[in-house]
Design a protein around this motif. Structure first.
Motif, PDB file in Angstrom:
ATOM      1  N   LYS A   3       5.757  30.047   6.657  1.00 54.70           N
ATOM      2  CA  LYS A   3       5.280  30.489   5.342  1.00 54.70           C
ATOM      3  C   LYS A   3       4.711  29.344   4.511  1.00 54.70           C
ATOM      4  CE  LYS A   3       8.067  34.675   4.724  1.00 54.70           C
ATOM      5  NZ  LYS A   3       9.148  35.330   3.942  1.00 54.70           N
ATOM      6  N   VAL A   4       5.155  28.130   4.781  1.00 57.85           N
ATOM      7  CA  VAL A   4       4.638  26.979   4.046  1.00 57.85           C
ATOM      8  C   VAL A   4       3.125  26.873   4.211  1.00 57.85           C
ATOM      9  CG1 VAL A   4       4.662  24.456   3.900  1.00 57.85           C
ATOM     10  CG2 VAL A   4       6.809  25.702   4.213  1.00 57.85           C
ATOM     11  N   TYR A   5       2.647  27.171   5.416  1.00 56.23           N
ATOM     12  CA  TYR A   5       1.234  26.998   5.737  1.00 56.23           C
ATOM     13  C   TYR A   5       0.480  28.328   5.820  1.00 56.23           C
ATOM     14  CZ  TYR A   5       3.603  22.774   7.336  1.00 56.23           C
ATOM     15  OH  TYR A   5       4.396  21.657   7.407  1.00 56.23           O
ATOM     16  N   GLN A   6       1.148  29.415   5.503  1.00 58.30           N
ATOM     17  CA  GLN A   6       0.550  30.743   5.657  1.00 58.30           C
ATOM     18  C   GLN A   6      -0.741  30.862   4.844  1.00 58.30           C
ATOM     19  OE1 GLN A   6       3.193  33.927   4.626  1.00 58.30           O
ATOM     20  NE2 GLN A   6       1.907  35.518   5.508  1.00 58.30           N
ATOM     21  N   GLY A   7      -1.811  31.262   5.528  1.00 55.66           N
ATOM     22  CA  GLY A   7      -3.083  31.479   4.862  1.00 55.66           C
ATOM     23  C   GLY A   7      -3.896  30.229   4.605  1.00 55.66           C
ATOM     24  N   VAL A   8      -3.353  29.062   4.907  1.00 55.31           N
ATOM     25  CA  VAL A   8      -4.086  27.805   4.719  1.00 55.31           C
ATOM     26  C   VAL A   8      -4.791  27.484   6.034  1.00 55.31           C
ATOM     27  CG1 VAL A   8      -3.951  25.369   4.115  1.00 55.31           C
ATOM     28  CG2 VAL A   8      -2.380  27.006   3.057  1.00 55.31           C
ATOM     29  N   ALA A   9      -6.107  27.617   6.008  1.00 52.92           N
ATOM     30  CA  ALA A   9      -6.874  27.500   7.254  1.00 52.92           C
ATOM     31  C   ALA A   9      -6.762  26.117   7.878  1.00 52.92           C
ATOM     32  CB  ALA A   9      -8.336  27.846   6.997  1.00 52.92           C
ATOM     33  N   GLU A  10      -6.827  25.092   7.042  1.00 50.96           N
ATOM     34  CA  GLU A  10      -6.837  23.728   7.571  1.00 50.96           C
ATOM     35  C   GLU A  10      -5.974  22.781   6.741  1.00 50.96           C
ATOM     36  OE1 GLU A  10     -10.841  22.656   9.759  1.00 50.96           O
ATOM     37  OE2 GLU A  10     -11.282  23.447   7.748  1.00 50.96           O
ATOM     38  N   PRO A  11      -4.662  22.847   6.906  1.00 50.97           N
ATOM     39  CA  PRO A  11      -3.830  21.805   6.301  1.00 50.97           C
ATOM     40  C   PRO A  11      -4.120  20.473   6.986  1.00 50.97           C
ATOM     41  CG  PRO A  11      -2.520  23.167   7.776  1.00 50.97           C
ATOM     42  CD  PRO A  11      -3.879  23.800   7.702  1.00 50.97           C
ATOM     43  N   LEU A  12      -3.699  19.394   6.391  1.00 48.46           N
ATOM     44  CA  LEU A  12      -3.850  18.103   7.049  1.00 48.46           C
ATOM     45  C   LEU A  12      -3.068  18.081   8.352  1.00 48.46           C
ATOM     46  CD1 LEU A  12      -3.360  15.582   4.083  1.00 48.46           C
ATOM     47  CD2 LEU A  12      -5.520  16.399   5.053  1.00 48.46           C
ATOM     48  N   THR A  13      -3.496  17.225   9.264  1.00 50.76           N
ATOM     49  CA  THR A  13      -2.758  16.980  10.498  1.00 50.76           C
ATOM     50  C   THR A  13      -2.173  15.579  10.454  1.00 50.76           C
ATOM     51  OG1 THR A  13      -4.635  16.013  11.681  1.00 50.76           O
ATOM     52  CG2 THR A  13      -4.401  18.436  11.752  1.00 50.76           C
ATOM     53  N   ALA A  14      -1.267  15.304  11.361  1.00 50.58           N
ATOM     54  CA  ALA A  14      -0.706  13.953  11.456  1.00 50.58           C
ATOM     55  C   ALA A  14      -1.802  12.924  11.720  1.00 50.58           C
ATOM     56  CB  ALA A  14       0.346  13.907  12.562  1.00 50.58           C
ATOM     57  N   ILE A  30       0.842  -1.185   0.000  1.00 48.65           N
ATOM     58  CA  ILE A  30       0.000   0.000   0.000  1.00 48.65           C
ATOM     59  C   ILE A  30       0.880   1.239   0.000  1.00 48.65           C
ATOM     60  CG2 ILE A  30      -1.629   1.349   1.410  1.00 48.65           C
ATOM     61  CD1 ILE A  30      -2.639  -1.379   2.501  1.00 48.65           C
ATOM     62  N   GLU A  31       0.517   2.214  -0.801  1.00 44.81           N
ATOM     63  CA  GLU A  31       1.203   3.508  -0.770  1.00 44.81           C
ATOM     64  C   GLU A  31       0.207   4.584  -0.367  1.00 44.81           C
ATOM     65  OE1 GLU A  31       3.464   6.772  -3.655  1.00 44.81           O
ATOM     66  OE2 GLU A  31       2.930   4.800  -4.448  1.00 44.81           O
ATOM     67  N   VAL A  32       0.562   5.355   0.642  1.00 42.84           N
ATOM     68  CA  VAL A  32      -0.231   6.515   1.058  1.00 42.84           C
ATOM     69  C   VAL A  32       0.605   7.756   0.788  1.00 42.84           C
ATOM     70  CG1 VAL A  32      -1.366   7.703   2.965  1.00 42.84           C
ATOM     71  CG2 VAL A  32      -1.510   5.205   2.784  1.00 42.84           C
ATOM     72  N   ALA A  33       0.045   8.662  -0.015  1.00 45.40           N
ATOM     73  CA  ALA A  33       0.784   9.851  -0.456  1.00 45.40           C
ATOM     74  C   ALA A  33       0.103  11.112   0.071  1.00 45.40           C
ATOM     75  CB  ALA A  33       0.864   9.883  -1.975  1.00 45.40           C
ATOM     76  N   PRO A  34       0.558  11.636   1.197  1.00 45.44           N
ATOM     77  CA  PRO A  34      -0.050  12.854   1.742  1.00 45.44           C
ATOM     78  C   PRO A  34       0.416  14.109   1.006  1.00 45.44           C
ATOM     79  CG  PRO A  34       1.068  11.548   3.448  1.00 45.44           C
ATOM     80  CD  PRO A  34       1.548  11.070   2.118  1.00 45.44           C
ATOM     81  N   GLY A  35      -0.461  15.101   0.971  1.00 40.91           N
ATOM     82  CA  GLY A  35      -0.100  16.415   0.462  1.00 40.91           C
ATOM     83  C   GLY A  35       0.373  17.295   1.606  1.00 40.91           C
ATOM     84  N   MET A  36      -0.193  18.477   1.735  1.00 39.31           N
ATOM     85  CA  MET A  36       0.244  19.436   2.754  1.00 39.31           C
ATOM     86  C   MET A  36      -0.205  18.999   4.143  1.00 39.31           C
ATOM     87  SD  MET A  36      -0.574  23.523   3.061  1.00 39.31           S
ATOM     88  CE  MET A  36       0.498  23.987   1.706  1.00 39.31           C
ATOM     89  N   VAL A  37       0.755  18.604   4.958  1.00 35.21           N
ATOM     90  CA  VAL A  37       0.498  18.171   6.332  1.00 35.21           C
ATOM     91  C   VAL A  37       1.268  19.098   7.269  1.00 35.21           C
ATOM     92  CG1 VAL A  37       0.552  16.270   7.980  1.00 35.21           C
ATOM     93  CG2 VAL A  37       0.397  15.783   5.525  1.00 35.21           C
ATOM     94  N   LYS A  38       0.582  19.667   8.227  1.00 34.79           N
ATOM     95  CA  LYS A  38       1.256  20.537   9.196  1.00 34.79           C
ATOM     96  C   LYS A  38       1.568  19.731  10.455  1.00 34.79           C
ATOM     97  CE  LYS A  38       1.054  25.032  11.492  1.00 34.79           C
ATOM     98  NZ  LYS A  38       0.250  26.261  11.729  1.00 34.79           N
ATOM     99  N   VAL A  68      -3.921  11.809  -0.359  1.00 33.09           N
ATOM    100  CA  VAL A  68      -4.760  12.563   0.568  1.00 33.09           C
ATOM    101  C   VAL A  68      -4.202  13.974   0.730  1.00 33.09           C
ATOM    102  CG1 VAL A  68      -3.521  11.492   2.525  1.00 33.09           C
ATOM    103  CG2 VAL A  68      -5.704  12.651   2.919  1.00 33.09           C
ATOM    104  N   ARG A  69      -5.058  14.954   0.442  1.00 35.53           N
ATOM    105  CA  ARG A  69      -4.681  16.365   0.536  1.00 35.53           C
ATOM    106  C   ARG A  69      -5.739  17.119   1.337  1.00 35.53           C
ATOM    107  NH1 ARG A  69      -3.648  16.000  -5.392  1.00 35.53           N
ATOM    108  NH2 ARG A  69      -1.418  16.286  -5.775  1.00 35.53           N
ATOM    109  N   PRO A  70      -5.392  18.291   1.858  1.00 34.14           N
ATOM    110  CA  PRO A  70      -6.432  19.144   2.428  1.00 34.14           C
ATOM    111  C   PRO A  70      -7.295  19.713   1.301  1.00 34.14           C
ATOM    112  CG  PRO A  70      -4.342  20.303   2.403  1.00 34.14           C
ATOM    113  CD  PRO A  70      -4.054  18.900   1.978  1.00 34.14           C
ATOM    114  N   ARG A  71      -8.508  20.103   1.617  1.00 32.52           N
ATOM    115  CA  ARG A  71      -9.407  20.649   0.600  1.00 32.52           C
ATOM    116  C   ARG A  71      -8.808  21.869  -0.088  1.00 32.52           C
ATOM    117  NH1 ARG A  71     -15.203  22.166   2.800  1.00 32.52           N
ATOM    118  NH2 ARG A  71     -13.965  23.790   3.831  1.00 32.52           N
ATOM    119  N   ALA A  72      -7.983  22.623   0.637  1.00 27.37           N
ATOM    120  CA  ALA A  72      -7.412  23.862   0.097  1.00 27.37           C
ATOM    121  C   ALA A  72      -6.300  23.616  -0.916  1.00 27.37           C
ATOM    122  CB  ALA A  72      -6.872  24.732   1.232  1.00 27.37           C
TER     123      ALA A  72
END
Length: 252
Positions: free
Chosen positions: A202-213, A176-184, A237-241
């Motif tokens: 700055k990586v997460y600046q303005g992104v209301a809800e990045p993924l979490t661990a 199985i491969e799980v490929a996360p996008g923006m995770v804070k 799997v990515r955040p909606r943003a």
């Protein structure tokens, strides 16, 4: 260690690895936590055991093949291997990227995954129902400026998983491969930018809800706990943003 439903999680000292260990323990696995930082995994093992689940800490550098081979001798069978150890260093263009950073990323993300997978594959097969999880990244499926070193490493991890699946089809082991996008997480961006908190923020600046661990851990646990005949080849799997590696909605 006595045979049981054992799940080995690499890079379990923080972030996605620690969260995944918690989720798999809750799902009934005896989790073996590996990472270089012994104090972190010992504390996590205590937390999991105090919650009424089962966990064991085992300090390990996934790039040290001799240590990995010795680690593998502790088991007769293993049910799940989560190859999570990895990370990014730097965000320089190809023209000025540090070869040492590239080498470190490749050694951890690709060779580390190779080491654990090779060492534990016979144990996973012996279980009669094994699962290898490779935690890659959306960086393993598309590129972006300033990310070539990390992207190259994660492409390597993706191809490792894809090829292994072809090579062991017919054996009782899923890949199985799980490929996360923006995770804070607390450490990923800080490590990438050498502890520079401003650059990391700055990586997460303005992104209301990045993924979490926890979001990624839930995803991993879901793939692992599907019926044995169900293989989730690749789950992105990515955040909606975030629509892609280079298209992110930011409220600035």
């Amino acid at each position: 260690m006595a045979p049981s439903r054992i799940a080995v999680v690499t890079g379990a000292s923080s972030g996605i690895g620690a969260a995944t260990a918690r989720r798999l323990a809750e799902a009934g696995y005896r989790v073996v936590l590996t990472a270089r930082r012994e104090d972190r995994i010992e504390a996590l093992a205590k937390e999991i055991n105090d919650a009424g689940h089962q966990a064991t800490a085992y300090p390990l550098d996934v790039t040290d093949r001799a240590a990995v081979d010795e680690f593998a001798t502790a088991f007769s069978t293993v049910s799940v291997l989560v190859n999570n150890a990895g990370g990014a260093l730097g965000a320089d263009p190809v023209a000025t990227g540090d070869p040492a950073d590239w080498r470190t990323m490749y050694e951890t993300n690709v060779i580390g995954t190779l080491n654990l997978t090779q060492a534990l594959l016979p144990k996973l097969e012996a279980s009669g129902d094994g699962t290898v999880v490779v935690v890659s990244s959306t960086a393993g499926h598309a590129t972006y400026e300033g990310g070539a070193g990390y992207v190259a490493a994660k492409h390597g991890a993706h191809v490792l998983a894809e090829t292994l699946r072809l090579e062991i089809v017919g054996k009782p082991v899923r890949v199985i491969e799980v490929a996360p996008g923006m995770v804070k997480t607390d450490e990923f961006a800080l490590t990438r930018f050498g502890g520079d908190e401003e650059k990391a923020a700055k990586v997460y600046q303005g992104v209301a809800e990045p993924l979490t661990a926890d979001d990624v851990a839930d995803t991993i646990a879901w793939t692992v706990t599907r019926p044995s005949h169900v293989n989730i080849d690749l789950l992105v799997v990515r955040p909606r943003a975030q629509a892609s590696n280079t298209k992110v909605h930011r409220d600035l």
